[in-house]
Design a protein around this motif. Structure first.
Motif, PDB file in Angstrom:
ATOM      1  N   THR A  48      -2.275   6.364  -9.444  1.00  0.00           N
ATOM      2  CA  THR A  48      -0.943   6.960  -9.356  1.00  0.00           C
ATOM      3  C   THR A  48      -0.285   6.890 -10.731  1.00  0.00           C
ATOM      4  OG1 THR A  48       0.075   4.837  -8.821  1.00  0.00           O
ATOM      5  CG2 THR A  48      -0.737   6.160  -6.966  1.00  0.00           C
ATOM      6  N   ARG A 105       0.815  -1.211   0.000  1.00  0.00           N
ATOM      7  CA  ARG A 105       0.000   0.000   0.000  1.00  0.00           C
ATOM      8  C   ARG A 105       0.852   1.267   0.000  1.00  0.00           C
ATOM      9  NH1 ARG A 105      -5.194  -1.600   0.803  1.00  0.00           N
ATOM     10  NH2 ARG A 105      -5.938   0.476   1.368  1.00  0.00           N
ATOM     11  N   SER A 106       2.030   1.168  -0.587  1.00  0.00           N
ATOM     12  CA  SER A 106       2.886   2.340  -0.767  1.00  0.00           C
ATOM     13  C   SER A 106       2.166   3.380  -1.622  1.00  0.00           C
ATOM     14  CB  SER A 106       4.192   1.920  -1.443  1.00  0.00           C
ATOM     15  OG  SER A 106       4.850   3.021  -2.023  1.00  0.00           O
ATOM     16  N   THR A 107       2.521   4.640  -1.432  1.00  0.00           N
ATOM     17  CA  THR A 107       1.908   5.702  -2.236  1.00  0.00           C
ATOM     18  C   THR A 107       2.327   5.622  -3.702  1.00  0.00           C
ATOM     19  OG1 THR A 107       3.701   7.185  -1.547  1.00  0.00           O
ATOM     20  CG2 THR A 107       1.636   7.308  -0.308  1.00  0.00           C
ATOM     21  N   ARG A 114      -0.779   3.500  -4.426  1.00  0.00           N
ATOM     22  CA  ARG A 114      -2.080   3.958  -3.917  1.00  0.00           C
ATOM     23  C   ARG A 114      -2.013   5.452  -3.643  1.00  0.00           C
ATOM     24  NH1 ARG A 114      -4.142   4.789   1.299  1.00  0.00           N
ATOM     25  NH2 ARG A 114      -2.129   4.142   2.147  1.00  0.00           N
ATOM     26  N   SER A 115      -2.881   6.202  -4.295  1.00  0.00           N
ATOM     27  CA  SER A 115      -2.907   7.649  -4.112  1.00  0.00           C
ATOM     28  C   SER A 115      -3.758   8.021  -2.905  1.00  0.00           C
ATOM     29  CB  SER A 115      -3.472   8.329  -5.363  1.00  0.00           C
ATOM     30  OG  SER A 115      -3.662   9.707  -5.132  1.00  0.00           O
ATOM     31  N   ARG A 116      -3.233   8.891  -2.075  1.00  0.00           N
ATOM     32  CA  ARG A 116      -4.005   9.378  -0.927  1.00  0.00           C
ATOM     33  C   ARG A 116      -5.134  10.306  -1.357  1.00  0.00           C
ATOM     34  NH1 ARG A 116       1.252  10.833   2.867  1.00  0.00           N
ATOM     35  NH2 ARG A 116       1.859   8.669   3.331  1.00  0.00           N
ATOM     36  N   LYS A 117      -5.022  10.839  -2.564  1.00  0.00           N
ATOM     37  CA  LYS A 117      -6.040  11.764  -3.064  1.00  0.00           C
ATOM     38  C   LYS A 117      -7.119  11.045  -3.871  1.00  0.00           C
ATOM     39  CE  LYS A 117      -2.679  15.537  -3.421  1.00  0.00           C
ATOM     40  NZ  LYS A 117      -2.033  16.523  -4.337  1.00  0.00           N
ATOM     41  N   GLY A 118      -6.962   9.733  -4.040  1.00  0.00           N
ATOM     42  CA  GLY A 118      -7.885   8.999  -4.889  1.00  0.00           C
ATOM     43  C   GLY A 118      -7.435   9.043  -6.338  1.00  0.00           C
ATOM     44  N   SER A 147      -3.114  -5.742   2.145  1.00  0.00           N
ATOM     45  CA  SER A 147      -3.256  -4.986   3.389  1.00  0.00           C
ATOM     46  C   SER A 147      -2.063  -5.174   4.313  1.00  0.00           C
ATOM     47  CB  SER A 147      -4.542  -5.394   4.109  1.00  0.00           C
ATOM     48  OG  SER A 147      -4.556  -6.798   4.334  1.00  0.00           O
TER      49      SER A 147
END
Length: 248
Positions: free
Chosen positions: A68, A56-58, A61-65, A85
């Motif tokens: 990426t 689940r690294s950025t 996965r985007s924190r903004k939805g 997870s």
């Protein structure tokens, strides 16, 4: 996918069905370029996987939805990105990572590998097949989950960013860049017009596209504390570029 020992970060793809390392790429730190180069190797050598299973690294996965940069590349391949997870959720993949990570420092010294370029070529040309032959096993289901790659992988493995044009110039990375067409002419999309800026994640080729047309980027100034340095007259801009060409 995961990181590795020592001063280099290892970006590693492992076949979940066989525990075989498919490709790897080493960079000074974990980054989207490392994973892009790894996946480009996978696609070229084995084909396009149906899905990739990542943490689940950025990077994944985007924190903004939304997707990426890596997610956009996988969309271009038609590959799904599944997020684990916990590391334990990727059990076989993590065990394969551990096997490579434990053996790799000793084997690098044993085989006399020195330097970044040599390490990447040695790992993909010799070491990954060596580990696959030593520790891999036959899949439970013989069905092939890989499909043929697209003809032009360079249009997949590229980082896209958007900038706004002004007078045939964009600001990017602390500098100002002229948008130059195929004949060496400055192209002005219009005030505030969006321009896509691409960096090839494999070759580092740097260019722009506007309405489907490729434009070269020529550095014409730097942005200081007081803001960008602009050449706001297109005629002067063209003269500046012509002068640069004469000096080259």
């Amino acid at each position: 996918m995961g990181r590795g020992p020592g001063a280099w970060s290892m970006h590693l793809a492992v076949d979940d069905a066989t525990s075989e390392p498919l490709a790897g790429w080493f960079m000074p730190s974990e980054c989207v370029r490392g994973y892009a180069r790894m996946m480009a190797r996978v696609a070229a050598a084995h084909g396009v996987p149906e899905a990739v299973y990542a943490d689940r690294s950025t990077i994944f996965r985007s924190r903004k939805g939304g997707p990426t940069q890596f997610g956009l590349m996988m969309e271009g391949l038609g590959t799904r990105v599944l997020l684990a997870s916990t590391p334990q959720a990727k059990g076989r993949v993590e065990r394969a990572h551990q096997t490579v990570q434990l053996r790799l420092p000793t084997d690098i010294r044993r085989f006399g590998v020195a330097g970044y370029d040599e390490l990447n070529e040695w790992f993909n040309g010799f070491y990954a097949p060596y580990i696959a032959g030593k520790f891999g096993y036959a899949p439970r289901e013989p069905a092939d989950r890989f499909s043929p790659p697209p003809a032009d992988l360079s249009r997949v493995f590229r980082i896209r960013e958007e900038r706004r044009a002004s007078g045939g110039v964009i600001a990017y990375g602390g500098s100002t860049w002229a948008l130059v067409g195929a004949l060496g002419e400055v192209r002005d999309p219009g005030p505030g017009e969006p321009v896509d800026v691409f960096t090839d994640a494999v070759t580092e080729d740097f260019y722009a596209e506007w309405r489907g047309t490729r434009l070269e980027l020529v550095r014409v100034g730097e942005r200081g504390r007081t803001g960008p340095v602009w050449i706001d007259d297109q005629k002067r801009m063209q003269a500046f570029l012509d002068d640069m060409g004469r000096r080259a």
